[in-house]
Scaffold this active site. Structure first.
Site, mmCIF file in Angstrom:
data_model
loop_
_atom_site.group_PDB
_atom_site.id
_atom_site.type_symbol
_atom_site.label_atom_id
_atom_site.label_comp_id
_atom_site.label_asym_id
_atom_site.label_seq_id
_atom_site.Cartn_x
_atom_site.Cartn_y
_atom_site.Cartn_z
ATOM 1 N N CYS A 95 83.628 44.022 31.310
ATOM 2 C CA CYS A 95 84.875 44.323 32.019
ATOM 3 C C CYS A 95 85.416 43.029 32.638
ATOM 4 C CB CYS A 95 84.621 45.381 33.098
ATOM 5 S SG CYS A 95 83.684 44.783 34.531
ATOM 6 N N HIS A 112 77.149 47.105 37.053
ATOM 7 C CA HIS A 112 77.054 46.854 35.618
ATOM 8 C C HIS A 112 75.827 46.026 35.272
ATOM 9 C CE1 HIS A 112 81.603 47.665 34.802
ATOM 10 N NE2 HIS A 112 80.975 48.689 35.342
ATOM 11 N N GLU A 170 75.492 43.480 33.296
ATOM 12 C CA GLU A 170 75.738 42.041 33.353
ATOM 13 C C GLU A 170 75.631 41.543 34.791
ATOM 14 O OE1 GLU A 170 77.624 44.510 31.973
ATOM 15 O OE2 GLU A 170 79.242 43.592 30.835
ATOM 16 N N CYS A 190 83.084 41.584 35.346
ATOM 17 C CA CYS A 190 81.877 40.970 34.780
ATOM 18 C C CYS A 190 82.212 39.657 34.077
ATOM 19 C CB CYS A 190 81.153 41.936 33.853
ATOM 20 S SG CYS A 190 80.272 43.243 34.757
#
Length: 161
Positions: free
Chosen positions: A117, A79, A81, A120
């Site tokens: 999510c 991801h 992030e 994250c």
């Protein structure tokens, strides 16, 4: 001349970073800013050296009709992030803000109905970042203080563990 406000300026940069994303569903761009200095950037894509979904022309989650936000362990991507946090020093992230923009993979339009999510969120908490700002529209955004995720422990579900 109308000068762009600082938050949207940083969200515009995150939007540009999202153009490097390799996901067929949604492309995210993230930047971490502390004291008006960009600390790091990140976009979603396969781990270094591995094939990206856009190169394979295959999204396994799409093929399996997995809804948004579910079964993310099947996704090939790291991801945005997480990539952003990986590229920064914790010392530089303490008290920083993470800016996040998302574009729909099919339309290229802003997808403002997103949030980090649960994994994250955990990374963001441990990194020392204090706020997350997510683009909703070209000029609108929502701000979340990370301390709220800490205070409300249910915001990071254990999802079957």
């Amino acid at each position: 001349m109308q000068r762009r406000d600082k938050i949207n300026y940083y969200l515009d940069i995150a939007w540009t970073v999202s153009e490097r994303g390799t996901c067929l569903r949604r492309n995210f761009g993230a930047i971490i800013v502390n004291n008006d200095e960009i600390i790091s950037t990140g976009f979603n894509g396969a781990p270094r050296g591995r094939e990206n979904c856009c190169d394979r022309d295959l999204c396994l989650r799409e093929k399996m009709n997995i809804p948004k936000g579910q079964r993310m362990e099947i996704c090939r991507s790291v991801h945005a992030e997480a990539n952003c946090i990986i590229s920064a020093s914790r010392r530089d992230m303490l008290g920083a803000t993470l800016y996040l923009s998302c574009r729909d993979g099919n339309t290229g339009e802003i997808d403002g109905n997103v949030e980090p999510c649960s994994m994250c969120k955990r990374l963001i908490i441990n990194s020392g970042i204090s706020a997350v700002i997510i683009r909703s529209t070209k000029d609108e955004y929502k701000t979340t203080l990370v301390e709220k995720w800490i205070e409300n422990d249910d915001t990071i579900a254990s999802e079957g563990y």
